[in-house]
Design a protein around this motif. Structure first.
Motif, PDB file in Angstrom:
ATOM      1  N   LEU A   1       4.451  -1.261   9.387  1.00 39.95           N
ATOM      2  CA  LEU A   1       3.444  -1.883   8.527  1.00 39.95           C
ATOM      3  C   LEU A   1       2.428  -0.885   7.992  1.00 39.95           C
ATOM      4  O   LEU A   1       1.899  -1.080   6.891  1.00 39.95           O
ATOM      5  N   SER A   2       2.149   0.187   8.732  1.00 39.81           N
ATOM      6  CA  SER A   2       1.070   1.098   8.345  1.00 39.81           C
ATOM      7  C   SER A   2       1.547   2.439   7.799  1.00 39.81           C
ATOM      8  O   SER A   2       0.767   3.144   7.149  1.00 39.81           O
ATOM      9  N   GLU A   3       2.800   2.814   8.041  1.00 34.80           N
ATOM     10  CA  GLU A   3       3.285   4.139   7.639  1.00 34.80           C
ATOM     11  C   GLU A   3       4.421   4.031   6.628  1.00 34.80           C
ATOM     12  O   GLU A   3       5.471   4.659   6.783  1.00 34.80           O
ATOM     13  N   ARG A   4       4.215   3.242   5.597  1.00 32.33           N
ATOM     14  CA  ARG A   4       5.266   3.074   4.585  1.00 32.33           C
ATOM     15  C   ARG A   4       5.536   4.376   3.838  1.00 32.33           C
ATOM     16  O   ARG A   4       6.692   4.687   3.513  1.00 32.33           O
ATOM     17  N   GLU A   5       4.493   5.121   3.538  1.00 36.75           N
ATOM     18  CA  GLU A   5       4.679   6.375   2.805  1.00 36.75           C
ATOM     19  C   GLU A   5       5.502   7.374   3.612  1.00 36.75           C
ATOM     20  O   GLU A   5       6.379   8.044   3.067  1.00 36.75           O
ATOM     21  N   SER A   6       5.227   7.463   4.902  1.00 41.38           N
ATOM     22  CA  SER A   6       5.988   8.379   5.754  1.00 41.38           C
ATOM     23  C   SER A   6       7.450   7.940   5.864  1.00 41.38           C
ATOM     24  O   SER A   6       8.371   8.775   5.814  1.00 41.38           O
TER      25      SER A   6
ATOM     26  N   ARG B   1      13.040   9.502  -5.526  1.00 38.37           N
ATOM     27  CA  ARG B   1      11.944   8.742  -4.896  1.00 38.37           C
ATOM     28  C   ARG B   1      12.500   7.518  -4.200  1.00 38.37           C
ATOM     29  O   ARG B   1      13.475   6.922  -4.667  1.00 38.37           O
ATOM     30  N   VAL B   2      11.847   7.156  -3.091  1.00 36.38           N
ATOM     31  CA  VAL B   2      12.177   5.938  -2.354  1.00 36.38           C
ATOM     32  C   VAL B   2      10.870   5.222  -2.039  1.00 36.38           C
ATOM     33  O   VAL B   2       9.902   5.851  -1.579  1.00 36.38           O
ATOM     34  N   GLU B   3      10.819   3.926  -2.300  1.00 40.59           N
ATOM     35  CA  GLU B   3       9.624   3.133  -2.051  1.00 40.59           C
ATOM     36  C   GLU B   3       9.997   1.881  -1.259  1.00 40.59           C
ATOM     37  O   GLU B   3      10.973   1.205  -1.590  1.00 40.59           O
ATOM     38  N   ILE B   4       9.210   1.597  -0.221  1.00 38.73           N
ATOM     39  CA  ILE B   4       9.364   0.359   0.542  1.00 38.73           C
ATOM     40  C   ILE B   4       8.655  -0.754  -0.228  1.00 38.73           C
ATOM     41  O   ILE B   4       7.444  -0.677  -0.476  1.00 38.73           O
ATOM     42  N   LYS B   5       9.390  -1.785  -0.611  1.00 42.37           N
ATOM     43  CA  LYS B   5       8.811  -2.853  -1.418  1.00 42.37           C
ATOM     44  C   LYS B   5       8.083  -3.889  -0.574  1.00 42.37           C
ATOM     45  O   LYS B   5       6.918  -4.204  -0.817  1.00 42.37           O
TER      46      LYS B   5
END
Length: 274
Positions: free
Chosen positions: A156-161, A183-187
């Motif tokens: 929940l807190s480390e999406r960027e990592s 690039r990869v992003e958690i939606k």
């Protein structure tokens, strides 16, 4: 034996993987057809690729030397040449929601979006049958593997990592395919309904506890200030009288018809003692 036949035989021995006699004959016949049907054959020989495309050409099943062709006009020989266009633009796709069991045994549903492009057209065509489909499957698998090593709080807190770790893993795995993951992003991270209710109750209890602590600290500070004010007023009887007059002035400013006269505590003590 004539010198031409000897030269051909020597060339075949030196390069056994080179084109055979049938390939040479087909090539000669194709060029003769182009010359015989000129200029109509230009419609079949001249091809065009866009600025963002490249053409990988195969001649008799072998990859043509010189790398991918384009952008612009390139020439192919009918009957013996085949080509495949590869789009070099960045492509994005959604990773389907994955049911993941976190490190602390919590089931969460996570989806992501991946951006990639083809960096090596020849590798994308020759090293893998369908680089797009393979990249999608690998992204879903990598998402489950990376999230399986994290607990719920880290997810929940480390999406960027997490996104950076996924990008590094995907880029390393897809490099032999000629694919560059940009690039990869958690939606979104979806939790079970029961877990959401438990977390909401926990957060509400924590907020109430903090509110009670803040109110208690405020009362403590106010009591200390009142104590200091009482000590200052007790040192001078005139200060108490001035405070009384100030209170009457504040009451009268509000146009009230009722005036309260405070009774000194000393008088009550005297009456009670008698």
């Amino acid at each position: 034996m004539t010198p031409g036949i000897v030269a051909t035989t020597v060339a075949k021995i030196a390069n056994p993987e080179g084109p055979g006699c049938c390939a040479i004959i087909l090539t000669i016949v194709s060029y003769l057809l182009i010359v015989a049907t000129f200029p109509f054959s230009l419609c079949m020989c001249i091809k065009v690729v866009q600025e963002y495309e490249r053409a990988v050409i195969f001649r008799l099943g072998r990859l043509l030397k010189g790398g991918a062709k384009g952008p612009g006009i390139f020439f192919v020989v009918p009957c013996i040449d085949s080509y495949r266009k590869v789009d070099l633009r960045t492509v994005s796709f959604d990773v389907p929601p994955q049911e993941v069991l976190s490190k602390d045994s919590v089931t969460v549903s996570v989806d992501a979006v991946v951006y990639y492009r083809v960096s090596n057209p020849m590798a994308a065509v020759c090293n893998i049958s369908d680089f797009s489909h393979s990249t999608r499957l690998l992204a879903a698998t990598t998402l489950r593997n990376v999230l399986g090593t994290k607990n719920l709080a880290e997810i929940l807190s480390e999406r960027e990592s997490i996104s950076h770790n996924m990008q590094s893993s995907l880029d390393e795995a897809t490099d032999p395919w000629g694919v560059k993951v940009e690039r990869v992003e958690i939606k979104d991270v979806r939790l079970p309904v029961q877990l959401q209710r438990a977390m909401a109750a926990e957060a509400e209890a924590a907020r109430e506890a903090r509110a009670k602590v803040i109110a208690a600290e405020g009362e403590q500070r106010a009591s200390r200030a009142l104590k200091e004010a009482a000590e200052v007023i007790s040192e001078s009887p005139a200060a108490l009288q001035l405070r009384y007059l100030q209170t009457l002035s504040q009451i009268s400013a509000e146009k009230n018809s009722t005036i309260i006269f405070p009774l000194p505590i000393d008088i009550i003590n005297n009456i009670v003692s008698k």
